[in-house]
Motif scaffolding. Structure first.
Motif, short mmCIF file in Angstrom:
data_model
loop_
_atom_site.label_atom_id
_atom_site.label_comp_id
_atom_site.label_asym_id
_atom_site.label_seq_id
_atom_site.Cartn_x
_atom_site.Cartn_y
_atom_site.Cartn_z
N GLU A 64 0.75 -1.15 0.09
CA GLU A 64 -0.06 0.06 0.01
C GLU A 64 0.77 1.07 0.21
O GLU A 64 0.60 1.92 -0.62
CB GLU A 64 -0.87 0.04 1.23
CG GLU A 64 -1.44 1.32 1.81
CD GLU A 64 -2.47 1.83 0.35
OE1 GLU A 64 -3.05 3.09 0.72
OE2 GLU A 64 -2.90 1.19 -0.58
N ALA A 65 1.93 1.40 0.78
CA ALA A 65 2.76 2.41 0.86
C ALA A 65 3.52 2.89 -0.64
O ALA A 65 3.77 3.83 -0.99
CB ALA A 65 3.93 2.25 2.17
N LEU A 66 3.98 1.52 -1.17
CA LEU A 66 4.40 1.84 -2.41
C LEU A 66 3.79 2.53 -3.51
O LEU A 66 4.17 3.14 -4.43
CB LEU A 66 4.72 0.38 -3.11
CG LEU A 66 6.05 -0.56 -2.56
CD1 LEU A 66 5.85 -1.74 -3.40
CD2 LEU A 66 7.18 0.20 -2.35
N ARG A 67 2.31 2.49 -3.21
CA ARG A 67 1.42 3.26 -4.21
C ARG A 67 1.52 4.83 -3.93
O ARG A 67 1.48 5.68 -4.99
CB ARG A 67 0.01 2.89 -3.98
CG ARG A 67 -0.38 1.46 -4.26
CD ARG A 67 -1.78 1.24 -3.94
NE ARG A 67 -2.43 0.22 -4.30
CZ ARG A 67 -3.84 -0.23 -4.38
NH1 ARG A 67 -4.47 0.43 -3.43
NH2 ARG A 67 -4.19 -1.24 -4.94
N HIS A 68 2.02 5.02 -2.89
CA HIS A 68 1.91 6.49 -2.58
C HIS A 68 3.47 7.36 -2.54
O HIS A 68 3.61 8.23 -2.10
CB HIS A 68 1.23 6.72 -1.42
CG HIS A 68 0.00 6.31 -1.34
ND1 HIS A 68 -1.14 6.70 -1.87
CD2 HIS A 68 -0.55 5.22 -0.79
CE1 HIS A 68 -2.18 5.90 -1.87
NE2 HIS A 68 -1.87 5.01 -1.00
N LEU A 69 4.48 6.53 -2.66
CA LEU A 69 5.81 6.99 -2.56
C LEU A 69 6.15 8.02 -3.56
O LEU A 69 5.55 8.10 -4.57
CB LEU A 69 6.88 6.07 -2.96
CG LEU A 69 6.99 4.77 -1.78
CD1 LEU A 69 7.97 3.93 -2.10
CD2 LEU A 69 7.47 5.47 -0.46
N GLN A 70 6.70 9.12 -3.24
CA GLN A 70 7.07 10.37 -3.85
C GLN A 70 8.72 10.06 -3.94
O GLN A 70 9.37 9.58 -3.25
CB GLN A 70 6.84 11.62 -3.24
CG GLN A 70 5.30 11.74 -3.18
CD GLN A 70 4.58 11.60 -4.35
OE1 GLN A 70 4.97 12.48 -5.47
NE2 GLN A 70 3.51 10.99 -4.46
N PRO A 71 9.18 10.84 -5.23
CA PRO A 71 10.95 10.95 -5.43
C PRO A 71 11.37 11.45 -4.19
O PRO A 71 11.07 12.30 -3.42
CB PRO A 71 10.79 11.74 -6.47
CG PRO A 71 9.55 11.78 -7.51
CD PRO A 71 8.43 11.45 -6.38
N GLY A 72 12.39 10.51 -3.71
CA GLY A 72 13.14 11.22 -2.40
C GLY A 72 12.72 10.41 -1.06
O GLY A 72 13.29 10.62 -0.25
N ASP A 73 11.72 9.66 -1.29
CA ASP A 73 11.23 9.12 0.07
C ASP A 73 11.89 7.89 0.23
O ASP A 73 12.40 7.33 -0.90
CB ASP A 73 9.67 8.48 -0.26
CG ASP A 73 8.58 9.76 -0.14
OD1 ASP A 73 9.02 10.77 0.31
OD2 ASP A 73 7.58 9.59 -0.61
N VAL A 74 12.15 7.63 1.40
CA VAL A 74 12.73 6.35 2.05
C VAL A 74 11.88 5.60 2.74
O VAL A 74 11.01 6.03 3.66
CB VAL A 74 13.89 6.62 2.94
CG1 VAL A 74 14.53 5.27 3.37
CG2 VAL A 74 15.15 7.54 2.21
N LEU A 75 11.79 4.38 2.36
CA LEU A 75 10.59 3.56 3.14
C LEU A 75 11.14 3.03 4.12
O LEU A 75 12.20 2.24 4.06
CB LEU A 75 10.17 2.31 1.81
CG LEU A 75 9.21 1.34 2.49
CD1 LEU A 75 7.73 1.80 2.46
CD2 LEU A 75 9.07 0.12 1.39
N VAL A 76 10.90 3.43 5.41
CA VAL A 76 11.03 3.03 6.65
C VAL A 76 9.94 2.01 7.37
O VAL A 76 9.03 2.62 7.72
CB VAL A 76 11.33 4.31 7.55
CG1 VAL A 76 12.00 3.71 8.93
CG2 VAL A 76 12.35 5.03 6.78
#
Length: 210
Positions: A64-76
């Motif tokens: 679900e988070a992958l759908r909303h990632l923006q450039p420069g985000d780090v998935l934590v």
């Protein structure tokens, strides 16, 4: 270097070229995660935390988070430190890369480690296993999480290198970056003194009360 916020967001570029050790030293030496190792090689990590909390061994809310990632985000990801099942692998990494994600910080396990190394995609994780995850939930995104013993808030700045990962709250970013750059200059002078045979270790006597 500008320290201006972009659309209300402090730019992670404040910390470009700064080692995690310098940043940690300037945060009372108690900041930063432990037990999360670089699984990708030596590429540095710099970006803004997109936080996720999941049930151990379940990655539904990471998708679900992958759908909303923006450039420069780090998935934590707060995976509870469990390494019994991998929470991310090559497919999720490639989706994240395509969306401009700067890297992963996973308090849990990954798989397809060779793919992370080949892509030099920054990924810090507690472990590696071939065993895949469940996809049932529950979970939560954009919330406060605990990763490697550290509380991380959505939007915190994330800096990672071969020594580990540190997180800086936006409100502290300018002051911490300024202090870390001053420390970098001081350490650069110390290394030059050592090379020239002029290392001053008189501080030891002071510390020993002599």
């Amino acid at each position: 270097m500008s320290i201006a916020a972009s659309a209300g967001r402090i730019e992670p570029t404040l910390f470009e070229g700064l080692a995690t050790s310098l940043i940690s030293d300037c945060m009372q030496r108690i900041a930063g995660s432990h037990g999360l190792d670089a699984r990708h090689g030596d590429a540095p990590l710099l970006g803004t935390a997109y936080t996720v909390r999941v049930r151990q061994g379940d990655n539904l809310y990471i998708h679900e988070a992958l759908r909303h990632l923006q450039p420069g985000d780090v998935l934590v990801v707060d995976g509870g430190g469990s390494v019994e099942r991998a929470l991310v692998g090559e497919i999720m990494m490639q989706v994240a890369r395509k969306r401009g994600c700067a890297g992963f910080v996973i308090d849990g396990a990954i798989r397809d480690q060779a793919a992370f190394r080949h892509a030099a995609f920054p990924c810090f994780a507690a472990g590696v296993t071939h065993r895949g995850p469940y996809k049932n939930g529950p979970g939560e995104t954009r919330c406060a999480v605990t990763v490697g013993g550290v509380v991380v808030n959505h939007g915190d700045i994330v800096i990672g290198d071969e020594d580990g990962v540190v997180f800086v709250a936006p409100a502290q970013a300018a002051a911490v970056a300024q202090a870390a750059r001053a420390k970098l200059a001081d350490e650069t002078r110390t290394l030059a003194d050592i090379a020239a045979g002029n290392y001053d270790d008189s501080w030891i006597d002071a510390a020993l009360g002599r």
